[in-house]
Write a protein that holds these residues in place. Sequence first.
Motif, PDB file in Angstrom:
ATOM      1  N   ILE A  43       1.499   3.892  -3.571  1.00  0.00           N
ATOM      2  CA  ILE A  43       2.088   5.078  -2.724  1.00  0.00           C
ATOM      3  C   ILE A  43       2.947   5.976  -3.329  1.00  0.00           C
ATOM      4  O   ILE A  43       3.407   7.484  -4.406  1.00  0.00           O
ATOM      5  CB  ILE A  43       1.263   5.571  -1.736  1.00  0.00           C
ATOM      6  CG1 ILE A  43      -0.486   5.163  -1.320  1.00  0.00           C
ATOM      7  CG2 ILE A  43       1.391   7.051  -1.653  1.00  0.00           C
ATOM      8  CD1 ILE A  43      -1.110   6.058   0.186  1.00  0.00           C
TER       9      ILE A  43
ATOM     10  N   ALA B  55      -6.788  -4.195   0.178  1.00  0.00           N
ATOM     11  CA  ALA B  55      -6.720  -2.411   0.131  1.00  0.00           C
ATOM     12  C   ALA B  55      -7.379  -1.623  -0.530  1.00  0.00           C
ATOM     13  O   ALA B  55      -7.568  -0.696   0.273  1.00  0.00           O
ATOM     14  CB  ALA B  55      -5.722  -2.995  -1.069  1.00  0.00           C
ATOM     15  N   VAL B  56      -8.062  -2.221  -0.919  1.00  0.00           N
ATOM     16  CA  VAL B  56      -9.377  -1.223  -2.370  1.00  0.00           C
ATOM     17  C   VAL B  56     -10.671  -0.522  -0.612  1.00  0.00           C
ATOM     18  O   VAL B  56     -10.394   0.605  -0.565  1.00  0.00           O
ATOM     19  CB  VAL B  56     -10.358  -1.708  -2.785  1.00  0.00           C
ATOM     20  CG1 VAL B  56     -11.176  -0.948  -2.946  1.00  0.00           C
ATOM     21  CG2 VAL B  56      -9.164  -1.510  -4.431  1.00  0.00           C
TER      22      VAL B  56
ATOM     23  N   LEU C  88      -9.926   7.577   2.879  1.00  0.00           N
ATOM     24  CA  LEU C  88     -10.077   8.401   1.307  1.00  0.00           C
ATOM     25  C   LEU C  88      -9.542   9.916   2.089  1.00  0.00           C
ATOM     26  O   LEU C  88      -9.482  10.915   1.284  1.00  0.00           O
ATOM     27  CB  LEU C  88     -10.981   7.812   1.027  1.00  0.00           C
ATOM     28  CG  LEU C  88     -11.060   7.918  -1.166  1.00  0.00           C
ATOM     29  CD1 LEU C  88      -9.683   7.473  -1.410  1.00  0.00           C
ATOM     30  CD2 LEU C  88     -12.452   7.365  -1.585  1.00  0.00           C
TER      31      LEU C  88
ATOM     32  N   ILE D 298      -4.273   6.355  -6.959  1.00  0.00           N
ATOM     33  CA  ILE D 298      -4.064   7.115  -5.918  1.00  0.00           C
ATOM     34  C   ILE D 298      -3.197   8.108  -6.155  1.00  0.00           C
ATOM     35  O   ILE D 298      -3.934   9.624  -5.880  1.00  0.00           O
ATOM     36  CB  ILE D 298      -4.098   7.220  -4.335  1.00  0.00           C
ATOM     37  CG1 ILE D 298      -4.854   5.232  -4.458  1.00  0.00           C
ATOM     38  CG2 ILE D 298      -4.335   7.808  -3.519  1.00  0.00           C
ATOM     39  CD1 ILE D 298      -5.531   5.259  -3.031  1.00  0.00           C
TER      40      ILE D 298
ATOM     41  N   ALA E 299      -8.456   1.693   1.899  1.00  0.00           N
ATOM     42  CA  ALA E 299      -8.483   2.851   0.726  1.00  0.00           C
ATOM     43  C   ALA E 299      -9.347   3.741   1.084  1.00  0.00           C
ATOM     44  O   ALA E 299      -9.270   5.032   1.187  1.00  0.00           O
ATOM     45  CB  ALA E 299      -7.719   2.568  -0.367  1.00  0.00           C
TER      46      ALA E 299
ATOM     47  N   LEU F 244     -11.624   8.761  -6.930  1.00  0.00           N
ATOM     48  CA  LEU F 244     -10.495   7.985  -6.591  1.00  0.00           C
ATOM     49  C   LEU F 244     -11.516   6.817  -6.264  1.00  0.00           C
ATOM     50  O   LEU F 244     -11.358   5.588  -6.619  1.00  0.00           O
ATOM     51  CB  LEU F 244     -10.130   8.203  -5.681  1.00  0.00           C
ATOM     52  CG  LEU F 244      -9.123   8.832  -4.921  1.00  0.00           C
ATOM     53  CD1 LEU F 244      -8.903   9.579  -3.617  1.00  0.00           C
ATOM     54  CD2 LEU F 244      -7.958   7.767  -6.072  1.00  0.00           C
TER      55      LEU F 244
ATOM     56  N   THR G  43      -2.737  -0.363  -7.299  1.00  0.00           N
ATOM     57  CA  THR G  43      -4.020  -0.311  -7.124  1.00  0.00           C
ATOM     58  C   THR G  43      -3.419   0.950  -5.899  1.00  0.00           C
ATOM     59  O   THR G  43      -4.198   2.019  -6.683  1.00  0.00           O
ATOM     60  CB  THR G  43      -5.170  -0.871  -5.492  1.00  0.00           C
ATOM     61  OG1 THR G  43      -5.116  -2.374  -6.158  1.00  0.00           O
ATOM     62  CG2 THR G  43      -6.234  -0.383  -5.795  1.00  0.00           C
ATOM     63  N   THR G  44      -2.761   1.065  -5.566  1.00  0.00           N
ATOM     64  CA  THR G  44      -2.623   2.989  -4.636  1.00  0.00           C
ATOM     65  C   THR G  44      -1.493   3.590  -5.532  1.00  0.00           C
ATOM     66  O   THR G  44      -1.690   4.726  -5.047  1.00  0.00           O
ATOM     67  CB  THR G  44      -1.773   2.007  -3.680  1.00  0.00           C
ATOM     68  OG1 THR G  44      -0.342   1.448  -3.609  1.00  0.00           O
ATOM     69  CG2 THR G  44      -2.332   1.517  -1.940  1.00  0.00           C
TER      70      THR G  44
ATOM     71  N   PHE H 184       0.411  -1.355   0.163  1.00  0.00           N
ATOM     72  CA  PHE H 184      -0.473   0.045  -0.268  1.00  0.00           C
ATOM     73  C   PHE H 184       1.260   1.339   0.083  1.00  0.00           C
ATOM     74  O   PHE H 184       0.302   2.502  -1.006  1.00  0.00           O
ATOM     75  CB  PHE H 184      -0.922  -0.120   1.392  1.00  0.00           C
ATOM     76  CG  PHE H 184      -1.640   0.428   0.944  1.00  0.00           C
ATOM     77  CD1 PHE H 184      -3.459   1.120   0.610  1.00  0.00           C
ATOM     78  CD2 PHE H 184      -2.037   2.293   1.201  1.00  0.00           C
ATOM     79  CE1 PHE H 184      -4.552   1.207   1.184  1.00  0.00           C
ATOM     80  CE2 PHE H 184      -3.073   3.186   0.981  1.00  0.00           C
ATOM     81  CZ  PHE H 184      -4.448   2.612   0.543  1.00  0.00           C
TER      82      PHE H 184
ATOM     83  N   LEU I 228     -10.553   2.961  -8.014  1.00  0.00           N
ATOM     84  CA  LEU I 228     -10.349   2.297  -6.933  1.00  0.00           C
ATOM     85  C   LEU I 228     -11.834   1.094  -6.949  1.00  0.00           C
ATOM     86  O   LEU I 228     -11.122  -0.515  -7.294  1.00  0.00           O
ATOM     87  CB  LEU I 228     -10.577   2.402  -5.158  1.00  0.00           C
ATOM     88  CG  LEU I 228      -9.429   3.328  -4.740  1.00  0.00           C
ATOM     89  CD1 LEU I 228      -9.660   3.531  -3.478  1.00  0.00           C
ATOM     90  CD2 LEU I 228      -8.057   2.781  -4.646  1.00  0.00           C
TER      91      LEU I 228
END
Lengths: 508, 346, 174
Positions: free
Chosen positions: A33, A371-372, A379, A75, A375, A108, A71-72, A29, A112
Amino acid sequence: MGEALLDSLSQVFQLQTLGLMLIGVAIGFVVGILPGLGGPVTLALMLPFTFSMEPVEVFAFLLGMLVVTSTTGDITSVLFGIPGEATSAAATLDGYPMTRRGEGGRALGAVLFSSALGSVFGALVLAASVPIIRPVVLALGPPEFFMLTVVGLTFVVALSGKNVVKGLLMAAAGLLVALIGIDSQEGIPRYTMDQLYLWDGIPLVPLVVGLFGGAEVLQLMLSRNSIAGTSGDVPKRITGVGQGIRDTLRHWPVVLRSSAIGSTIGMVPGLGGSVAQFIAYGQARQASKNPQLFGKGAIDGVIASGAVNNAKDGGSLVPTVAFGIPGGAATAVLLSAFLIAGLDPGPEMLTTELDVTFSMVWIVVLANFVAVAAAFALLRPLIRLTFISGPLLVPFLLLLLGLGAYSSSNSFADVLVMLAAAAIGVACIRWDWPRVPFLLAVVLGAIAERYLFLSYSLFGWDWLLRPTVIGLVVLLLLVFVVPALRRRRQTRATTATTTTTVDEDVHS
Amino acid sequence: MSHRRLTSLRRSGGAALLVTALAACGQNGGGDGTADQASKYYEGENVDLVVPYDPGGGYDVYARALAPYLGECLGAEVVVRNEPGAGSLLATNATAAAGPDDRRIQILNSVGATSAQLASAQGAQFDMAEFSVVGRLATAADTVSVAVDGGFQSFQDVIDAESPVRFAATGPGSNEYIAASVLSAIYGFPLEVITGFGGSGEARLAVVSGSADAHASTWDSTLGAVTNGEVRAVVVATDEPVELLPDTPLVTEFEPGTEEGKGLLESLVALETLGRGIVAPPGLPEERLTELRTAFECATGNQELNAQLDGQQRPLDVLSGEEYEALVASVLDASPEFTEVVKDSF
Amino acid sequence: MKTTDTPTGTATRPPAVDLVLSLGLVALFATAFLAANEWSVRAGLFPRMVTGLGLALAVLHVVLLLVRWRADGAAEPTGTVEADDEADLDVEYIFAHAGGRAWAAALGWIAAFFVGLYVLGLFVTAPLFALTYLRFSAHRSWTFSVIYAVVTGAVLYLAFEVALRLQVPPGLFL
């Protein structure tokens, strides 16, 4: 097979395995980022910890970490316009403009949620391909891969924006950049300017980070505003997340197509996510009802980039599991993990060790959902960042640029590549030249040449007659030329209303 | 043919280990070495162990496995650094240019680096004879593999080939390319090297699918495909049997047809024996080199490290610094014919 | 926001920047094409194709620009470009309308950061830059700037040096 599927699920749902996966997800994660600090390096750092683990635990830990980075990575792309990973560049194109409009929550939410759906799709592809994996991969060779790069290159036109000649020129420049390095036929250094550093070619991560992130940081320094708008009034409630999710559901065909593109291209060694994202993005643009919104904050563009990114992970595991061929840098490290776990990638992964393969499927899905969910929980504070005064973020964002580039090969030359790419990116925005065709051509150029020569060396001109190659040509015509012709006919019918646009920026 | 059992034996609460290890990251683990002598150059310091490639792959795995044990024996913090670029030339040049005061050691693709020097390849700015040699970590003899059901069933078939044997390789100057062209020169079989593959795995896949005839790659990277029954290893380019490939004949079992071939074969075997070395910058003072060599012996003698690498089918095969230095010198002293053949691979 | 270089709205002005950029590309592709001609067939084939194509496209673009310019000159001067409703938020707009001083300042800070990264290394540059930038460019209080700088430095050091032992730009003196 069904038995193995359930068996593997029970193996994944062990307390220790889940715990390891959560640690992996947490690490992935953060790593995702941060730009540049990507999957491969982190995986290699974590490898020693897996020496004493069971196979399923190894993959819960490492694979959990890996799939979460993509995934991240989105972001960072959406919030700051700096691609968190080389594969998250497409998410900046529309996600960041949305954030700047104050719609960061919606963007986002969409990116996501589509990521989660994409990961499920990719995992399903991996699971479903088990019986046919080996013949399929064996049937595909350099000729097919070459044709896929050609398909990718044709998207230059779709991604050029309103001035196709400029797009083609940028693509040609990208191909030229792709040529930098030692050629694989005769070992001649081409356009390396006597720099050994350039022998391996221009590194992708610094290029992507600079090309897309540089301009955004500079813009923040010039405007001195917060990312999302003019003044520093942070809204009390971050809204739009739910709308982003609903947008994703509404645009389900985009999710499906992008996921299919991601998992297919993910399977091709060397192509991978950095290409797939733009093909999915270009495809979404072509299919969109409002293609003119693309690049200005089109929600379907955001959804496409989210879905494709995570679907590719499942796909890239296919050649790794079945033949021990890494689909990319990260899977190359993952390959070492197979040996640590006492497994040999290859046929036995599809027979005696089938439960391990299926456990990967579960891990990809589970890790992404964890993870989602995490997130979504984070958020609000993240989006708040886009409302604080821009200059406060500048030191932090410059660090992201510098470190993100440097970690590519731990050389300051990486930082210089990033700065050069940033200059190109800024010039492109300032004078309205498209950046995406350039990047797409850089990625595809080198691969196209390698596979073209390989096709010829292996098969002579016969490669043109391979059924899959002909199939891809037909697909190319159907997918690309037909809609283009149709649109041309439409625009010709409705034209005369819009005069020829002036290239120059004319603000009076 | 899985070796999961070994791993299971060593399994002792993976998660617990991980958590403690992550926690321990914060503490500097210095000061507990065996301080028999007062002044040790590396003790308590950070030492860079440079890998000239990206993470993943044999050199990275070996380096990362060795680092903590070497650190323990040196009483230092050994940190693995990846410095990819120009094959492995960029990092190797940097090590050659580093001073004796730099606490920098490097794992070296000695076969590739020595070949590059022999061929006076562009970009190779180092002299293998000048490195302060710490020792050889492992062998990496090239092994020729062919498709299981292809036209070539043994290395003799390859030698007897009338039309060009198509070897797959990434590009000129790679170990794969060098091994193929030297073997062709020794035994006089016609050769066509097909370059442009993205990596060893891709090249091997071309052999599996039958579009290329053969592929030469280090024995440890070939092993998995052999045990899986995807390819057949027909010859390994060394004179010492590889323990994990017991059925594969050695190159020395095939008599070259010519005198020149015999000379080339000898040089090839010596070159291939170089394997994966550990070197320090040139001109290291005697006592520092001794410190490194002692620590290297101490680390590579560690049972735990050996078990760990055996479990990954990447065993150690150590040569001491002195032995390795002599070996390097003998390879650099190769015949002009051999140099000529190696040059053709670049 | 200061805006000094406002482009004139007359369409008869030549598309100077695009012309310069395209001519630059012509020169680039031509040089690259010549370089490619020195390589053997196999190594040079693809480069010749790419640079030849690029050269042709660049020349075409120059011609198109000139033709369009003359055509526009004959036609009525165009007004505004389409869809600029959110103009002051657009990156293009900011780049086009930031004043020379703003540009010089921003580029100066960026140059300072990266030169610092090269010369002094990450762990010195990051807090130092944060401190000076926040104090002198963002006009924050000394207290705020110092706290920001210290936290940045500490987090970086703990994460990269202590916990992960990742390589960071070391600077020339280390």
